[in-house]
Design a protein around this motif. Structure first.
Motif, mmCIF file in Angstrom:
data_model
loop_
_atom_site.group_PDB
_atom_site.id
_atom_site.type_symbol
_atom_site.label_atom_id
_atom_site.label_comp_id
_atom_site.label_asym_id
_atom_site.label_seq_id
_atom_site.Cartn_x
_atom_site.Cartn_y
_atom_site.Cartn_z
ATOM 1 N N VAL A 2 34.306 15.852 82.465
ATOM 2 C CA VAL A 2 33.395 16.824 83.721
ATOM 3 C C VAL A 2 32.452 15.353 84.779
ATOM 4 C CG1 VAL A 2 32.121 18.930 84.964
ATOM 5 C CG2 VAL A 2 33.857 18.726 83.633
ATOM 6 N N HIS A 3 31.883 15.473 85.664
ATOM 7 C CA HIS A 3 30.751 14.816 86.135
ATOM 8 C C HIS A 3 29.833 15.540 87.287
ATOM 9 C CE1 HIS A 3 31.474 11.330 83.083
ATOM 10 N NE2 HIS A 3 32.309 10.981 83.217
ATOM 11 N N PHE A 4 29.019 15.975 87.230
ATOM 12 C CA PHE A 4 28.190 15.859 88.398
ATOM 13 C C PHE A 4 27.548 15.347 88.903
ATOM 14 C CE2 PHE A 4 27.957 20.975 88.110
ATOM 15 C CZ PHE A 4 28.677 20.918 87.963
ATOM 16 N N VAL A 5 27.080 15.035 90.106
ATOM 17 C CA VAL A 5 26.897 13.775 90.601
ATOM 18 C C VAL A 5 25.709 14.423 91.848
ATOM 19 C CG1 VAL A 5 26.957 11.899 92.166
ATOM 20 C CG2 VAL A 5 28.248 12.184 90.284
ATOM 21 N N TRP A 36 20.172 25.061 91.364
ATOM 22 C CA TRP A 36 19.491 23.832 91.853
ATOM 23 C C TRP A 36 18.353 24.144 91.096
ATOM 24 C CZ3 TRP A 36 20.670 18.601 93.782
ATOM 25 C CH2 TRP A 36 21.780 18.718 94.644
ATOM 26 N N PHE A 37 17.974 22.420 90.233
ATOM 27 C CA PHE A 37 16.729 22.655 89.621
ATOM 28 C C PHE A 37 16.181 21.120 89.871
ATOM 29 C CE2 PHE A 37 18.071 25.879 86.362
ATOM 30 C CZ PHE A 37 18.653 26.265 85.872
ATOM 31 N N ARG A 38 14.742 21.759 89.901
ATOM 32 C CA ARG A 38 13.649 20.214 89.686
ATOM 33 C C ARG A 38 13.058 20.127 88.876
ATOM 34 N NH1 ARG A 38 10.443 22.228 94.973
ATOM 35 N NH2 ARG A 38 9.522 23.601 93.788
ATOM 36 N N GLN A 39 12.815 18.854 88.075
ATOM 37 C CA GLN A 39 11.339 18.850 87.113
ATOM 38 C C GLN A 39 10.773 17.489 87.979
ATOM 39 O OE1 GLN A 39 13.215 17.619 83.423
ATOM 40 N NE2 GLN A 39 10.890 18.568 82.863
ATOM 41 N N ALA A 40 9.373 18.185 88.254
ATOM 42 C CA ALA A 40 8.257 17.469 88.099
ATOM 43 C C ALA A 40 7.910 16.613 87.208
ATOM 44 C CB ALA A 40 7.271 17.618 89.186
ATOM 45 N N PRO A 41 7.067 15.396 87.176
ATOM 46 C CA PRO A 41 5.831 14.359 86.422
ATOM 47 C C PRO A 41 5.461 15.471 85.655
ATOM 48 C CG PRO A 41 6.386 13.479 88.233
ATOM 49 C CD PRO A 41 6.926 14.752 88.947
ATOM 50 N N TYR A 95 18.306 18.515 90.059
ATOM 51 C CA TYR A 95 19.975 17.800 89.419
ATOM 52 C C TYR A 95 20.213 19.618 89.684
ATOM 53 C CZ TYR A 95 16.467 15.512 85.943
ATOM 54 O OH TYR A 95 15.852 14.820 85.401
ATOM 55 N N CYS A 96 21.680 19.230 90.044
ATOM 56 C CA CYS A 96 22.345 19.941 89.975
ATOM 57 C C CYS A 96 23.364 20.609 88.883
ATOM 58 C CB CYS A 96 23.434 20.343 91.032
ATOM 59 S SG CYS A 96 24.411 19.112 90.694
ATOM 60 N N ALA A 97 23.889 22.042 88.474
ATOM 61 C CA ALA A 97 24.371 22.766 87.581
ATOM 62 C C ALA A 97 24.771 23.701 87.606
ATOM 63 C CB ALA A 97 22.918 22.424 85.642
ATOM 64 N N SER A 113 21.299 28.289 80.291
ATOM 65 C CA SER A 113 22.398 28.500 80.765
ATOM 66 C C SER A 113 23.109 27.633 81.020
ATOM 67 C CB SER A 113 22.093 29.895 81.426
ATOM 68 O OG SER A 113 21.366 31.419 80.845
ATOM 69 N N MET A 114 22.533 26.793 81.108
ATOM 70 C CA MET A 114 24.091 25.247 82.196
ATOM 71 C C MET A 114 23.873 24.739 81.116
ATOM 72 S SD MET A 114 22.904 26.013 85.072
ATOM 73 C CE MET A 114 22.524 27.899 84.785
ATOM 74 N N VAL A 115 25.868 24.529 81.657
ATOM 75 C CA VAL A 115 26.543 24.167 80.840
ATOM 76 C C VAL A 115 26.934 22.472 80.709
ATOM 77 C CG1 VAL A 115 28.797 23.669 79.612
ATOM 78 C CG2 VAL A 115 27.934 26.095 79.688
ATOM 79 N N TYR A 116 27.126 22.355 81.982
ATOM 80 C CA TYR A 116 26.816 20.623 82.758
ATOM 81 C C TYR A 116 26.101 20.792 83.494
ATOM 82 C CZ TYR A 116 32.071 21.168 80.742
ATOM 83 O OH TYR A 116 32.819 21.781 80.690
ATOM 84 N N TRP A 117 25.998 19.115 83.821
ATOM 85 C CA TRP A 117 24.246 18.968 84.907
ATOM 86 C C TRP A 117 24.402 17.726 84.794
ATOM 87 C CZ3 TRP A 117 19.530 21.404 84.718
ATOM 88 C CH2 TRP A 117 18.911 22.678 83.677
ATOM 89 N N GLY A 118 24.133 16.997 86.337
ATOM 90 C CA GLY A 118 24.222 15.848 86.801
ATOM 91 C C GLY A 118 22.690 14.954 86.195
ATOM 92 N N GLN A 119 22.425 13.615 86.779
ATOM 93 C CA GLN A 119 22.013 13.078 86.141
ATOM 94 C C GLN A 119 20.373 13.204 87.154
ATOM 95 O OE1 GLN A 119 21.350 11.042 83.546
ATOM 96 N NE2 GLN A 119 23.659 12.622 83.519
ATOM 97 N N GLY A 120 20.854 13.851 88.266
ATOM 98 C CA GLY A 120 19.411 14.180 89.072
ATOM 99 C C GLY A 120 18.879 12.998 90.384
#
Length: 127
Positions: A2-5, A36-41, A95-97, A113-120
């Motif tokens: 499985v790949h998320f992009v 959809w998640f996000r991560q700021a610096p 990121y999506c997951a 809770s997420m199992v699959y993640w994309g690279q962002g």
């Protein structure tokens, strides 16, 4: 496998718009809730928006409510995040997951809770 992009990340001007897409291989997106998640610096990853498997249930973080819209695009088999009127504080890697609960009508924004993640995909909002 499985790949998320994720795609669509770019430099956006405050008040403009941007559309992110989440695609998957080896996985049927429309059977699962997608987040959809996000991560700021320097900050923790946070849930931005999610959509249940039936698309009847969606959730938005308060910070993006009224500006962002999550939707399923069945033509392209993606889950999209339309970002309207982005602001500098929306700058982050997005990121999506999925938590891989098949047929789940409701969605989660809990990263653990997420199992699959994309690279962002990076989004920068700046004038």
């Amino acid at each position: 496998q499985v790949h998320f992009v994720e795609s669509g990340g770019n430099l956006a001007q405050p008040g403009g718009s941007l559309r992110l897409s989440c695609a998957a291989s080896g996985f049927t997106l429309d059977e699962y809730a997608i987040t959809w998640f996000r991560q700021a610096p320097g900050k923790e990853r946070e849930g931005v928006s999610c959509i249940g498997s039936t698309s009847q249930n969606t959730f938005y973080a308060e910070s993006v409510k009224g500006r962002f819209t999550i939707s399923r695009n069945y033509a392209t088999n993606t889950v999209d995040l339309q970002m309207n009127s982005p602001q500098p504080e929306d700058t982050a890697i997005y990121y999506c997951a999925t938590d891989r609960n098949v047929g789940a009508p409701f969605c989660s924004i809990v990263p653990a809770s997420m199992v699959y993640w994309g690279q962002g995909t990076p989004v920068t909002v700046s004038s």
